[in-house]
Design a protein around this motif. Structure first.
Motif, PDB file in Angstrom:
ATOM      1  N   TYR A   3       0.797  -1.130  -0.062  1.00  0.00           N
ATOM      2  CA  TYR A   3      -0.053  -0.139  -0.130  1.00  0.00           C
ATOM      3  C   TYR A   3       0.805   1.391   0.087  1.00  0.00           C
ATOM      4  O   TYR A   3       1.904   1.307   0.855  1.00  0.00           O
ATOM      5  N   ARG A   4       0.845   2.206  -0.853  1.00  0.00           N
ATOM      6  CA  ARG A   4       1.092   3.482  -1.049  1.00  0.00           C
ATOM      7  C   ARG A   4       0.250   4.468  -1.218  1.00  0.00           C
ATOM      8  O   ARG A   4      -0.002   4.415  -2.429  1.00  0.00           O
ATOM      9  N   GLY A   5       0.058   5.524  -0.534  1.00  0.00           N
ATOM     10  CA  GLY A   5      -1.104   6.127  -0.639  1.00  0.00           C
ATOM     11  C   GLY A   5      -0.650   7.629  -0.553  1.00  0.00           C
ATOM     12  O   GLY A   5       0.344   7.902   0.173  1.00  0.00           O
ATOM     13  N   ILE A  47      -5.121   7.472 -11.686  1.00  0.00           N
ATOM     14  CA  ILE A  47      -5.614   7.069 -10.337  1.00  0.00           C
ATOM     15  C   ILE A  47      -6.002   5.611 -10.499  1.00  0.00           C
ATOM     16  O   ILE A  47      -7.015   5.534 -11.190  1.00  0.00           O
ATOM     17  N   ALA A  48      -5.434   4.912  -9.594  1.00  0.00           N
ATOM     18  CA  ALA A  48      -6.089   3.276  -9.272  1.00  0.00           C
ATOM     19  C   ALA A  48      -7.127   3.188  -8.098  1.00  0.00           C
ATOM     20  O   ALA A  48      -7.960   2.221  -8.500  1.00  0.00           O
ATOM     21  N   GLY A  49      -7.083   4.099  -7.373  1.00  0.00           N
ATOM     22  CA  GLY A  49      -8.271   4.239  -6.363  1.00  0.00           C
ATOM     23  C   GLY A  49      -7.950   5.444  -5.397  1.00  0.00           C
ATOM     24  O   GLY A  49      -7.202   6.291  -5.352  1.00  0.00           O
ATOM     25  N   ILE A  50      -9.527   5.626  -4.796  1.00  0.00           N
ATOM     26  CA  ILE A  50      -9.350   6.738  -3.916  1.00  0.00           C
ATOM     27  C   ILE A  50      -9.961   6.281  -2.760  1.00  0.00           C
ATOM     28  O   ILE A  50     -11.085   5.628  -2.780  1.00  0.00           O
ATOM     29  N   ASP A  51      -9.457   6.640  -1.584  1.00  0.00           N
ATOM     30  CA  ASP A  51      -9.870   5.922  -0.254  1.00  0.00           C
ATOM     31  C   ASP A  51     -10.421   7.311   0.641  1.00  0.00           C
ATOM     32  O   ASP A  51      -9.620   8.285   0.720  1.00  0.00           O
ATOM     33  N   LEU A  86     -12.228   8.475   4.248  1.00  0.00           N
ATOM     34  CA  LEU A  86     -12.655   7.636   5.517  1.00  0.00           C
ATOM     35  C   LEU A  86     -12.452   6.128   5.654  1.00  0.00           C
ATOM     36  O   LEU A  86     -13.337   5.373   6.214  1.00  0.00           O
ATOM     37  N   GLY A  87     -11.305   5.803   4.926  1.00  0.00           N
ATOM     38  CA  GLY A  87     -10.971   4.240   5.113  1.00  0.00           C
ATOM     39  C   GLY A  87     -11.886   3.315   4.067  1.00  0.00           C
ATOM     40  O   GLY A  87     -11.540   2.183   4.044  1.00  0.00           O
ATOM     41  N   GLU A  88     -12.639   4.013   3.286  1.00  0.00           N
ATOM     42  CA  GLU A  88     -13.472   3.249   2.288  1.00  0.00           C
ATOM     43  C   GLU A  88     -13.193   3.694   0.806  1.00  0.00           C
ATOM     44  O   GLU A  88     -13.026   4.703   0.594  1.00  0.00           O
ATOM     45  N   PRO A  89     -13.011   2.677  -0.231  1.00  0.00           N
ATOM     46  CA  PRO A  89     -12.743   3.114  -1.536  1.00  0.00           C
ATOM     47  C   PRO A  89     -14.129   3.734  -1.772  1.00  0.00           C
ATOM     48  O   PRO A  89     -15.149   3.273  -1.787  1.00  0.00           O
ATOM     49  N   VAL A  90     -13.770   4.895  -2.755  1.00  0.00           N
ATOM     50  CA  VAL A  90     -14.824   5.575  -3.764  1.00  0.00           C
ATOM     51  C   VAL A  90     -14.487   5.679  -5.150  1.00  0.00           C
ATOM     52  O   VAL A  90     -13.154   5.637  -5.244  1.00  0.00           O
ATOM     53  N   ASP A  91     -15.340   6.082  -5.954  1.00  0.00           N
ATOM     54  CA  ASP A  91     -14.983   6.128  -7.315  1.00  0.00           C
ATOM     55  C   ASP A  91     -14.782   7.681  -7.668  1.00  0.00           C
ATOM     56  O   ASP A  91     -14.022   7.940  -8.486  1.00  0.00           O
ATOM     57  N   THR A 117      -7.206   9.642   0.142  1.00  0.00           N
ATOM     58  CA  THR A 117      -5.772   9.249  -0.107  1.00  0.00           C
ATOM     59  C   THR A 117      -5.959   8.801  -1.489  1.00  0.00           C
ATOM     60  O   THR A 117      -6.878   7.913  -1.825  1.00  0.00           O
ATOM     61  N   LEU A 118      -5.107   9.372  -2.265  1.00  0.00           N
ATOM     62  CA  LEU A 118      -5.061   8.734  -3.710  1.00  0.00           C
ATOM     63  C   LEU A 118      -4.229   7.680  -3.753  1.00  0.00           C
ATOM     64  O   LEU A 118      -2.929   7.787  -3.407  1.00  0.00           O
ATOM     65  N   LEU A 119      -4.924   6.677  -4.643  1.00  0.00           N
ATOM     66  CA  LEU A 119      -3.674   5.376  -5.005  1.00  0.00           C
ATOM     67  C   LEU A 119      -3.444   5.536  -6.565  1.00  0.00           C
ATOM     68  O   LEU A 119      -4.391   5.527  -7.159  1.00  0.00           O
ATOM     69  N   LEU A 120      -1.936   5.481  -6.815  1.00  0.00           N
ATOM     70  CA  LEU A 120      -1.722   5.660  -8.404  1.00  0.00           C
ATOM     71  C   LEU A 120      -1.267   4.377  -8.973  1.00  0.00           C
ATOM     72  O   LEU A 120      -0.591   3.414  -8.125  1.00  0.00           O
ATOM     73  N   GLU A 121      -1.353   3.955 -10.155  1.00  0.00           N
ATOM     74  CA  GLU A 121      -1.092   2.901 -10.926  1.00  0.00           C
ATOM     75  C   GLU A 121       0.392   2.689 -11.095  1.00  0.00           C
ATOM     76  O   GLU A 121       0.966   1.531 -10.830  1.00  0.00           O
TER      77      GLU A 121
END
Length: 444
Positions: free
Chosen positions: A248-250, A277-281, A283-288, A297-301
């Protein structure tokens, strides 16, 4: 006391506004009257004010004490620090910043008005427009506050004369219009007596406009930053390194403006590296999708080098990066800002070394003329500066983004805030005079 339900609040809009004016123009009394007459004061707060007022020999409650909470403020009878108050009516929610009037505390007015959509500038009907009135109008224009209310206070002390109000309104409107203030509304009031604050005045039948509260409730507010240039200043890199999330790296931070979506192509500045952008967290939950002012927190490819102070933006809407910044500033420190001054420049979450290369002009508040090449800016001066940063910075124009188009200059010796700056042209500037170079390692 009336109450506002959660359902009612969810259906109302939010207005951030600030009060400003010279010393003893009645700002704190106006705020107290707004809170009192709109029934936004708790019973125990009012009782405390009544006891404090009685202890000072006053017959009725001094409503200014609802905001002047510091001992020094009560002893001196002036506002020193910005007092924030939160209240609501069935029509709108409010965040109010009651700012000081003394010239020594103009820096606090800059703080209070920096996020405001409306500024109420008070003028004593007996004194008219004074230098501090002009300074506050200039700051409101500089900060691009879209709505300004001129509250001509203490009308009871000039016999509620329409001519006294009209002369002040005409002078102020002409001055503020020349500064570029887009909308000015003048209202004659008596904060002490309550005239035209919440209820219409029975003493000024010649005035047919709104009360202060009515205008605050109905003024159009457009602060939908979700449709602005998307910007995420990176505040923290999150690497939990747990068995559940070993890779995990956000990149965490508060979205300054705009909207981010999973799958969107983004660029990291100032490096210029692009990814998706691979994912967005949230409040601890993934959103689109996420938008301002959410903290996410942004997760990148791609695994690219990102650290605190970097700016993540859409690849199709990236601001320019530059080491040379031209801005209009309000100097807030007692120590003058001079050509050649070594400072720290804080923009978003990044702080870099910088040099003041030139001060092309200082604004003269009396007639809005420019004093060319003053050499320095003293406390409360407004002027143009040219700054050279040690590293490239991704800066927007302040006209496009109040969040990523602003910065502060800091004294590297003790951390004192020196100057608040807004990127972009606001006043015409003469030809620059370059700062002399030296060999202390601060020239870039």
């Amino acid at each position: 006391m009336t109450t506002t339900t959660t359902e009612e609040l969810s259906a109302t809009t939010l207005l951030r506004f600030a009060t400003a004016g010279s010393v003893d123009d009645g700002k704190s009394t106006l705020v107290g009257r707004l809170l009192h007459d709109s029934k936004s004061v708790l019973a125990d707060q009012l009782e405390a004010v009544q006891r404090a007022s009685a202890g000072r020999g006053q017959d009725g409650p001094d409503l200014a004490l609802l905001t002047d909470g510091l001992r020094a403020e009560r002893e001196q009878g002036i506002t020193i620090d910005v007092a924030y108050r939160y209240f609501a009516t069935p029509r709108r929610r409010f965040i109010l910043a009651d700012t000081p009037g003394h010239v020594q505390y103009t820096r606090n007015m800059v703080t209070g008005a920096s996020t405001a959509e409306l500024t109420v500038v008070l003028v004593d009907a007996r004194n008219g427009v004074v230098e501090q009135t002009r300074r506050h109008a200039a700051i409101a224009a500089l900060l691009r506050v879209p709505h300004v209310v001129l509250a001509v206070n203490k009308m009871d002390l000039v016999g509620y004369r329409e001519s006294a109000f009209a002369a002040i309104a005409e002078e102020f409107t002409a001055y503020a219009t020349e500064l570029g203030v887009p909308e000015i509304t003048a209202i004659p009031i008596s904060a002490l007596a309550g005239d035209n604050v919440v209820e219409p005045s029975a003493h000024m039948d010649w005035y047919g406009g709104p009360t202060v509260l009515e205008h605050l409730e109905t003024v159009p507010v457009s602060h939908d930053l979700a449709h602005c240039h998307a910007r995420l200043p990176v505040q923290y890199v999150i690497r939990p390194q747990t068995a559940e999330h070993p890779d995990y790296r956000g990149y965490a931070g508060q979205i300054a403006a705009g909207t981010f979506r999973v799958g969107e192509s983004v660029t990291v500045l100032p490096s210029g590296r692009s990814t998706r952008i691979a994912g967005i967290d949230l409040l601890g939950e993934p959103v689109d999708v996420a938008w301002t002012p959410q903290s996410v927190t942004l997760l990148l490819e791609d695994d690219i080098d990102i650290s605190r102070g970097d700016l993540i933006v859409p690849s199709t809407d990236a601001p320019p990066t530059t080491q040379d910044i031209e801005a209009t500033v309000c100097h807030v420190a007692d120590q003058p800002l001079t050509v050649g001054h070594r400072v720290l420049l804080k923009h978003g979450t990044r702080t870099v070394k910088a040099i003041v290369k030139d001060i092309p002009s200082r604004l003269t508040l009396d007639d809005l003329s420019l004093h060319p090449h003053p050499g320095q800016l003293a406390a409360n001066d407004i002027g143009r500066v040219k700054i050279r940063a040690a590293e490239p910075l991704p800066v927007d124009s302040y006209a496009d983004s109040r969040r990523t188009g602003s910065f502060i200059l800091i004294d590297p010796a003790d951390g004192t805030t020196l100057t608040a700056g807004m990127v972009g042209e606001s006043f015409a500037s003469p030809e620059p005079v370059a700062a002399e170079a030296d060999d202390d390692g601060w020239d870039f």
